[in-house]
Design a protein around this motif. Sequence first.
Motif, PDB file in Angstrom:
ATOM      1  N   GLY A  52      11.248  -4.638   4.374  1.00 45.35           N
ATOM      2  CA  GLY A  52      12.579  -4.788   5.177  1.00 45.35           C
ATOM      3  C   GLY A  52      12.560  -6.605   5.275  1.00 45.35           C
ATOM      4  N   CYS A  53      12.228  -7.276   4.186  1.00 38.93           N
ATOM      5  CA  CYS A  53      12.353  -8.743   4.279  1.00 38.93           C
ATOM      6  C   CYS A  53      12.895  -9.335   2.960  1.00 38.93           C
ATOM      7  N   ALA A  54      13.325 -10.621   3.194  1.00 46.49           N
ATOM      8  CA  ALA A  54      13.660 -11.383   1.717  1.00 46.49           C
ATOM      9  C   ALA A  54      12.562 -11.504   0.689  1.00 46.49           C
ATOM     10  N   LYS A  55      13.039 -11.233  -0.438  1.00 46.31           N
ATOM     11  CA  LYS A  55      12.012 -11.674  -1.456  1.00 46.31           C
ATOM     12  C   LYS A  55      11.237 -12.926  -1.492  1.00 46.31           C
ATOM     13  N   GLY A  56      12.070 -13.961  -1.037  1.00 45.45           N
ATOM     14  CA  GLY A  56      11.346 -15.242  -0.663  1.00 45.45           C
ATOM     15  C   GLY A  56      10.219 -15.458   0.233  1.00 45.45           C
ATOM     16  N   VAL A  57      10.235 -14.428   1.070  1.00 43.48           N
ATOM     17  CA  VAL A  57       9.049 -14.330   2.241  1.00 43.48           C
ATOM     18  C   VAL A  57       7.691 -14.107   1.455  1.00 43.48           C
ATOM     19  N   LEU A  58       7.656 -13.451   0.395  1.00 43.94           N
ATOM     20  CA  LEU A  58       6.267 -12.928  -0.233  1.00 43.94           C
ATOM     21  C   LEU A  58       5.856 -14.472  -0.888  1.00 43.94           C
ATOM     22  N   HIS A  59       6.922 -15.092  -1.717  1.00 42.81           N
ATOM     23  CA  HIS A  59       6.525 -16.286  -2.400  1.00 42.81           C
ATOM     24  C   HIS A  59       6.409 -17.586  -1.412  1.00 42.81           C
ATOM     25  N   ARG A  60       6.798 -17.558   0.042  1.00 39.51           N
ATOM     26  CA  ARG A  60       6.344 -18.438   0.988  1.00 39.51           C
ATOM     27  C   ARG A  60       4.935 -18.238   1.265  1.00 39.51           C
ATOM     28  N   HIS A  61       4.262 -17.133   1.006  1.00 42.11           N
ATOM     29  CA  HIS A  61       2.765 -16.983   1.443  1.00 42.11           C
ATOM     30  C   HIS A  61       1.908 -16.792   0.491  1.00 42.11           C
TER      31      HIS A  61
ATOM     32  N   GLU B  35       0.792  -1.113   0.273  1.00 42.36           N
ATOM     33  CA  GLU B  35       0.064  -0.068   0.019  1.00 42.36           C
ATOM     34  C   GLU B  35       0.956   1.240   0.168  1.00 42.36           C
ATOM     35  N   ARG B  36       1.973   1.374   0.832  1.00 39.02           N
ATOM     36  CA  ARG B  36       2.779   2.634   0.804  1.00 39.02           C
ATOM     37  C   ARG B  36       3.269   2.692  -0.505  1.00 39.02           C
ATOM     38  N   VAL B  37       4.001   1.616  -1.312  1.00 39.98           N
ATOM     39  CA  VAL B  37       4.527   1.520  -2.338  1.00 39.98           C
ATOM     40  C   VAL B  37       3.489   1.812  -3.456  1.00 39.98           C
ATOM     41  N   LEU B  38       2.301   1.403  -3.478  1.00 41.60           N
ATOM     42  CA  LEU B  38       1.303   1.770  -4.582  1.00 41.60           C
ATOM     43  C   LEU B  38       1.051   3.523  -4.390  1.00 41.60           C
ATOM     44  N   LEU B  39       0.942   3.996  -3.064  1.00 41.21           N
ATOM     45  CA  LEU B  39       0.541   5.396  -2.813  1.00 41.21           C
ATOM     46  C   LEU B  39       1.908   6.311  -3.079  1.00 41.21           C
ATOM     47  N   ARG B  40       2.887   5.822  -2.874  1.00 40.41           N
ATOM     48  CA  ARG B  40       4.027   6.756  -3.149  1.00 40.41           C
ATOM     49  C   ARG B  40       4.403   6.641  -4.698  1.00 40.41           C
ATOM     50  N   ASP B  41       4.554   5.337  -5.338  1.00 35.09           N
ATOM     51  CA  ASP B  41       5.167   5.154  -6.719  1.00 35.09           C
ATOM     52  C   ASP B  41       4.097   4.860  -7.764  1.00 35.09           C
ATOM     53  N   GLY B  42       2.857   4.565  -7.280  1.00 37.45           N
ATOM     54  CA  GLY B  42       1.855   4.189  -8.649  1.00 37.45           C
ATOM     55  C   GLY B  42       1.805   2.759  -8.738  1.00 37.45           C
ATOM     56  N   PRO B  43       0.957   2.373  -9.768  1.00 39.17           N
ATOM     57  CA  PRO B  43       0.859   0.844  -9.961  1.00 39.17           C
ATOM     58  C   PRO B  43       2.012   0.224 -10.634  1.00 39.17           C
ATOM     59  N   ASN B  44       2.895   1.263 -11.786  1.00 41.26           N
ATOM     60  CA  ASN B  44       3.966   0.877 -12.203  1.00 41.26           C
ATOM     61  C   ASN B  44       5.111   0.611 -11.433  1.00 41.26           C
ATOM     62  N   GLY B  45       5.007   1.093 -10.270  1.00 41.23           N
ATOM     63  CA  GLY B  45       6.325   1.000  -9.167  1.00 41.23           C
ATOM     64  C   GLY B  45       5.795  -0.230  -8.244  1.00 41.23           C
ATOM     65  N   LEU B  46       4.704  -0.982  -8.271  1.00 40.16           N
ATOM     66  CA  LEU B  46       4.563  -1.785  -7.527  1.00 40.16           C
ATOM     67  C   LEU B  46       4.891  -3.158  -8.007  1.00 40.16           C
ATOM     68  N   THR B  47       6.203  -3.435  -7.692  1.00 38.29           N
ATOM     69  CA  THR B  47       6.821  -4.629  -7.973  1.00 38.29           C
ATOM     70  C   THR B  47       7.169  -5.665  -6.833  1.00 38.29           C
ATOM     71  N   SER B  48       7.276  -6.974  -7.107  1.00 40.13           N
ATOM     72  CA  SER B  48       7.648  -7.902  -5.676  1.00 40.13           C
ATOM     73  C   SER B  48       8.939  -7.406  -4.974  1.00 40.13           C
ATOM     74  N   ARG B  49       9.931  -7.250  -5.641  1.00 36.09           N
ATOM     75  CA  ARG B  49      10.924  -6.505  -5.056  1.00 36.09           C
ATOM     76  C   ARG B  49      10.535  -5.167  -4.288  1.00 36.09           C
ATOM     77  N   ALA B  50       9.886  -4.220  -5.011  1.00 37.74           N
ATOM     78  CA  ALA B  50       9.783  -3.142  -4.096  1.00 37.74           C
ATOM     79  C   ALA B  50       8.738  -3.212  -2.974  1.00 37.74           C
ATOM     80  N   VAL B  51       8.013  -4.248  -2.803  1.00 37.56           N
ATOM     81  CA  VAL B  51       7.362  -4.608  -1.894  1.00 37.56           C
ATOM     82  C   VAL B  51       8.086  -5.373  -0.681  1.00 37.56           C
ATOM     83  N   THR B  52       8.979  -6.334  -1.143  1.00 38.41           N
ATOM     84  CA  THR B  52       9.734  -6.876  -0.010  1.00 38.41           C
ATOM     85  C   THR B  52      10.802  -5.929   0.668  1.00 38.41           C
ATOM     86  N   ASP B  53      11.344  -5.016  -0.110  1.00 43.07           N
ATOM     87  CA  ASP B  53      12.277  -3.817   0.021  1.00 43.07           C
ATOM     88  C   ASP B  53      11.520  -3.068   1.326  1.00 43.07           C
ATOM     89  N   GLU B  54      10.324  -2.506   0.919  1.00 43.37           N
ATOM     90  CA  GLU B  54       9.503  -1.845   1.677  1.00 43.37           C
ATOM     91  C   GLU B  54       9.067  -2.541   3.045  1.00 43.37           C
TER      92      GLU B  54
END
Length: 200
Positions: free
Chosen positions: A40-49, A19-38
């Motif tokens: 503060g976790c490893a990218k694999g966390v998203l794909h575990r869930h 949500e924070r990425v979407l509000l700040r960077d818009g739909p084009n900025g919403l990537t899995s890397r952007a979400v996990t960076d925001e």
Amino acid sequence: MPTGVHLRDARQQLFDAAERVLLRDGPNGLTSRAVTDEAGCAKGVLHRHFADFDAFLAELVLDRAAQLETQAQALRETVGTGTVADNLTGALTSLFGPVPVAIIPLITFRDELRARLRQVKPGGGIAILSQVTSAVSAYLTDERAIGRISADADIDSLTLSLVGGGHLLFADRDPGPPDPATIHNLVTTILADVTHRRSR
């Protein structure tokens, strides 16, 4: 080397980060890397869930759409109080808040996301807009039932006009959302022929 912080409630924290990425960077900025960076976790966390990023986005949209139920219920509770125009002006401002308005283009831009949402629930392909539509329609129906809107009012057409017009007003939030007077003018214009002057 650490790969990120441990997330106690990973799903919710990932949603909040998205949500924070979407509000700040818009739909084009919403990537899995952007979400996990925001988050503060490893990218694999998203794909575990979640099976994949579109599955994550579908859950995000449905989670945020469900939150609109609170605003929808608040609108229903105003039936018979205040004025119809004032009630709808406040409701459109809440229902078309920053997060819902940011999610709508996300759904529009991603075909796979729309397909996932349709599979999950009827009308899911236009999630957010369908929730706003349901809320406004239910409110207008209740006001018609107690006589504050004309008995012959076409609820479907009024709802489409209010939701479509409201979305257009809120879609461009630069430099900010429309002022209440602009929203109120839209509402009163649409309702001019169906609201009774005695509505108080």
